[in-house]
Design a protein around this motif. Structure first.
Motif, short mmCIF file in Angstrom:
data_model
loop_
_atom_site.label_atom_id
_atom_site.label_comp_id
_atom_site.label_asym_id
_atom_site.label_seq_id
_atom_site.Cartn_x
_atom_site.Cartn_y
_atom_site.Cartn_z
N GLN A 276 62.97 53.36 16.08
CA GLN A 276 62.94 51.95 16.47
C GLN A 276 62.76 51.04 15.25
N ALA A 277 61.85 51.42 14.35
CA ALA A 277 61.63 50.62 13.13
C ALA A 277 62.88 50.60 12.27
N GLN A 278 63.55 51.75 12.14
CA GLN A 278 64.76 51.81 11.31
C GLN A 278 65.89 50.98 11.90
N LEU A 279 66.02 50.99 13.23
CA LEU A 279 67.08 50.20 13.86
C LEU A 279 66.84 48.70 13.67
N GLN B 108 66.82 54.62 28.21
CA GLN B 108 67.02 53.25 28.70
C GLN B 108 66.42 52.24 27.72
N HIS B 109 65.27 52.59 27.15
CA HIS B 109 64.65 51.71 26.16
C HIS B 109 65.52 51.61 24.91
N LEU B 110 66.09 52.74 24.50
CA LEU B 110 66.98 52.75 23.34
C LEU B 110 68.21 51.89 23.62
N SER B 111 68.70 51.93 24.86
CA SER B 111 69.85 51.10 25.24
C SER B 111 69.51 49.61 25.12
N HIS B 112 68.30 49.22 25.55
CA HIS B 112 67.88 47.81 25.45
C HIS B 112 67.81 47.37 23.98
#
Length: 216
Positions: free
Chosen positions: A89-92, A200-204
């Protein structure tokens, strides 16, 4: 044996069972009977009532130990996934291009022993039609698919050594933006009944970030 005799035996067995449950002192008052009773046993021929009771206790303890081991394994896997996802998440959020986002995803799957590859495909007006059948068949309802693909679908994404997949559709205002696919060489690593919260969280996150990434 007639049906009537069978029913009588069943009723008699129930009466004996109820009596013994209501009178736990029965065997305490008849220790010689408790010592002499023998029960049939698959491996040992016959065992005493006490031996059978001890064996059942050992089986119950073993089952509890197996449950604890399984739950601890799941907890370790969840901890690993949670830590790796936080890093991803931090890298994205720090990424400014598709190349950097894909580098973050590669680092993420490197920490997942049973996930062997991934693809992040950003759609253009020219290539969306190529994936339309896959999107409508596998991702029309929830935007996440877990399981196996048929041969035709598989060829669009991964080579034949990939046997189960997780597909995530990234879309904005109902318009498909990209497809994120994880692949495993294990048949049952991704299964339809798995929890989809992480995906789903990654999709958001990608729905928010992807439009801002440079194409390179």
């Amino acid at each position: 044996m007639t049906e009537s005799l069978i029913n009588q035996d069943i009723i008699a067995a129930e009466v004996v069972s109820d009596y013994l449950q209501d009178h736990p002192e029965f065997f305490q008052q008849r220790p010689q009977l408790l010592a002499s009773l023998r029960l049939s046993h698959k491996q040992r021929g016959s065992v005493s009532l006490v031996e059978r009771q001890l064996e059942m206790q050992r089986e119950k303890i073993q089952a509890l130990e197996d449950d604890i081991t399984r739950l601890m394994s799941i907890a370790r896997q969840n901890e690993l996934l949670f830590t790796a996802f936080n890093q991803l998440q931090a890298q994205l959020y720090q990424a400014t291009s598709m190349q950097q986002a894909q580098a973050g995803l590669q680092q993420f799957i490197d920490t997942m022993p049973l996930v062997h590859t991934f693809k992040l495909i950003r759609f253009t007006d020219n290539d969306i039609d190529v994936f339309q059948m896959l999107l409508s068949r596998r991702l029309d309802n929830k935007g996440v698919y877990l399981g196996r693909l048929n041969k035709e679908e598989q060829q669009m994404l991964f080579p034949n050594n990939i046997h189960s997949v997780a597909l995530v559709l990234i879309k904005q205002d109902k318009k498909p933006l990209a497809l994120l696919a994880f692949g495993s060489e294990h048949d049952d690593h991704f299964q339809p009944n798995m929890d989809q919260l992480f995906l789903q969280h990654l999709s958001h996150i990608l729905t928010e970030l992807l439009p801002g990434y440079d194409a390179t």
